[in-house]
Scaffold this motif. Structure first.
Motif, short mmCIF file in Angstrom:
data_model
loop_
_atom_site.label_atom_id
_atom_site.label_comp_id
_atom_site.label_asym_id
_atom_site.label_seq_id
_atom_site.Cartn_x
_atom_site.Cartn_y
_atom_site.Cartn_z
N GLN A 88 54.07 35.58 19.52
CA GLN A 88 53.75 34.96 20.82
C GLN A 88 52.87 35.73 21.61
O GLN A 88 52.42 35.08 22.93
N GLY A 89 52.55 36.81 21.43
CA GLY A 89 51.71 37.73 22.37
C GLY A 89 52.41 38.61 23.26
O GLY A 89 51.77 39.39 23.76
N GLU A 90 53.69 38.63 23.17
CA GLU A 90 54.40 39.40 24.18
C GLU A 90 54.50 40.81 23.57
O GLU A 90 54.70 41.00 22.51
N GLU A 91 54.33 41.98 24.55
CA GLU A 91 54.40 42.99 24.09
C GLU A 91 55.85 43.76 24.12
O GLU A 91 56.60 43.49 25.33
N ARG A 92 56.06 44.53 23.16
CA ARG A 92 57.23 45.12 23.46
C ARG A 92 57.23 46.61 23.34
O ARG A 92 56.05 47.07 22.83
N CYS A 93 58.15 47.33 23.71
CA CYS A 93 58.25 48.81 23.66
C CYS A 93 59.48 49.38 23.63
O CYS A 93 60.49 48.90 23.99
N ALA A 94 59.84 50.46 22.73
CA ALA A 94 61.01 51.05 22.41
C ALA A 94 60.76 52.50 22.10
O ALA A 94 59.72 52.75 21.55
N GLU A 95 61.62 53.13 22.42
CA GLU A 95 61.61 54.71 22.04
C GLU A 95 62.51 54.92 20.79
O GLU A 95 63.24 54.36 20.41
N VAL A 96 61.62 55.83 19.82
CA VAL A 96 62.68 56.36 18.45
C VAL A 96 63.58 57.14 19.22
O VAL A 96 63.48 58.38 19.51
N ALA A 97 64.86 56.57 19.23
CA ALA A 97 65.71 57.38 19.93
C ALA A 97 66.67 58.23 18.84
O ALA A 97 67.25 59.36 19.20
N ALA A 98 66.55 57.94 17.79
CA ALA A 98 67.18 58.52 16.62
C ALA A 98 66.54 58.42 15.25
O ALA A 98 66.24 57.11 14.90
N ILE B 220 56.06 45.44 14.19
CA ILE B 220 57.22 46.51 14.50
C ILE B 220 57.07 47.75 13.58
O ILE B 220 57.13 48.81 14.00
N GLY B 221 57.12 47.46 12.15
CA GLY B 221 56.95 48.20 11.20
C GLY B 221 55.57 49.23 11.30
O GLY B 221 55.90 50.16 11.21
N ALA B 222 54.63 48.34 11.37
CA ALA B 222 53.34 49.33 11.60
C ALA B 222 53.46 50.14 12.66
O ALA B 222 52.94 51.37 12.72
N ALA B 223 54.16 49.52 13.92
CA ALA B 223 54.18 50.60 15.15
C ALA B 223 54.93 51.75 14.77
O ALA B 223 54.72 52.69 15.54
N LEU B 224 55.94 51.76 14.08
CA LEU B 224 56.83 52.89 13.86
C LEU B 224 56.40 53.99 13.01
O LEU B 224 56.80 55.22 13.08
N LEU B 225 55.89 53.54 11.84
CA LEU B 225 55.35 54.50 10.88
C LEU B 225 54.80 55.70 11.25
O LEU B 225 53.68 55.42 12.16
N GLY B 226 54.87 56.81 11.21
CA GLY B 226 54.14 57.96 11.45
C GLY B 226 54.60 58.64 12.80
O GLY B 226 54.26 59.69 13.36
N LEU B 227 55.48 57.77 13.59
CA LEU B 227 55.89 58.43 14.90
C LEU B 227 56.88 59.48 14.64
O LEU B 227 57.52 59.68 13.74
N ARG B 228 56.95 60.19 15.85
CA ARG B 228 57.94 61.42 15.97
C ARG B 228 59.20 61.03 16.83
O ARG B 228 59.10 60.07 17.67
N LEU B 229 60.34 61.52 16.43
CA LEU B 229 61.48 61.21 17.26
C LEU B 229 61.09 61.27 18.93
O LEU B 229 60.57 62.33 19.34
N GLY B 230 61.35 60.54 19.67
CA GLY B 230 61.45 60.51 21.13
C GLY B 230 59.89 59.80 21.53
O GLY B 230 59.70 59.58 22.69
N ASP B 231 58.97 59.40 20.52
CA ASP B 231 57.73 58.86 20.88
C ASP B 231 58.18 57.36 21.26
O ASP B 231 59.04 56.80 21.07
N MET B 232 57.20 56.52 21.62
CA MET B 232 57.45 55.06 22.02
C MET B 232 56.39 54.23 20.98
O MET B 232 55.46 54.71 20.89
N ALA B 233 57.28 53.40 20.54
CA ALA B 233 56.39 52.33 19.69
C ALA B 233 56.06 51.27 20.53
O ALA B 233 57.00 50.55 21.41
N ARG B 234 54.96 50.68 20.32
CA ARG B 234 54.58 49.51 21.29
C ARG B 234 53.90 48.47 20.02
O ARG B 234 53.19 48.98 19.36
N TRP B 235 54.31 47.22 20.24
CA TRP B 235 53.67 46.10 19.14
C TRP B 235 53.80 44.98 20.09
O TRP B 235 54.41 44.79 21.02
N ARG B 236 53.09 43.98 19.36
CA ARG B 236 53.02 42.53 19.95
C ARG B 236 53.71 41.72 19.16
O ARG B 236 53.87 41.57 17.99
N LEU B 237 54.54 40.81 19.69
CA LEU B 237 55.24 39.80 18.91
C LEU B 237 54.29 38.62 18.63
O LEU B 237 53.18 38.52 19.12
#
Length: 129
Positions: free
Chosen positions: A106-116, A87-104
């Motif tokens: 166990q292999g499950e993919e997660r997705c979250a918006e940088v909301a603030a 999750i840390g690597a997915a967030l670094l360098g993103l802009r407000l409103g961008d989507m971060a995508r990463w794998r847990l």
């Protein structure tokens, strides 16, 4: 606002230098190809090291506050996540409103918006953290 695939990440020159030393090998592609910006010129809506962000998970709407840090300062239970974690690597360098995508692990993919971006060191005049 949702980023399109391939949206360019931005890293401060200092964050890039520190991460290059920390990794001890080439950075992952998404970080190694980021646009480098002097700390004093980074936009306040970019996630940098020690930024505190609020994520909005796409699948559940759940919101979570996280602070992006180096491994020595990581305390996941307190919301301090290492830049070396998925999750840390997915967030670094993103802009407000961008989507971060990463794998847990166990292999499950997660997705979250940088909301603030609740705090960014550079925006408060700290160019060396």
């Amino acid at each position: 606002m949702v980023s399109h695939p391939g949206a360019e990440r931005q890293l401060t020159e200092l964050d890039f230098a520190r991460l290059s030393t920390l990794y001890g090998r080439p950075l992952p592609e998404e970080l190694g190809t980021a646009h480098l910006v002097p700390s004093r010129e980074i936009a306040p809506d970019i996630v940098t090291m020690y930024s505190q962000v609020e994520l909005a998970y796409i699948d559940s709407g759940h919101r979570q506050k996280l602070t992006l840090c180096y491994p020595r300062d990581a305390e996941p239970a307190l919301g301090f996540v290492s830049v070396l974690s998925p999750i840390g690597a997915a967030l670094l360098g993103l802009r407000l409103g961008d989507m971060a995508r990463w794998r847990l692990p166990q292999g499950e993919e997660r997705c979250a918006e940088v909301a603030a971006i609740l705090f960014q060191p550079e925006a408060s005049g700290d160019y060396t953290s």
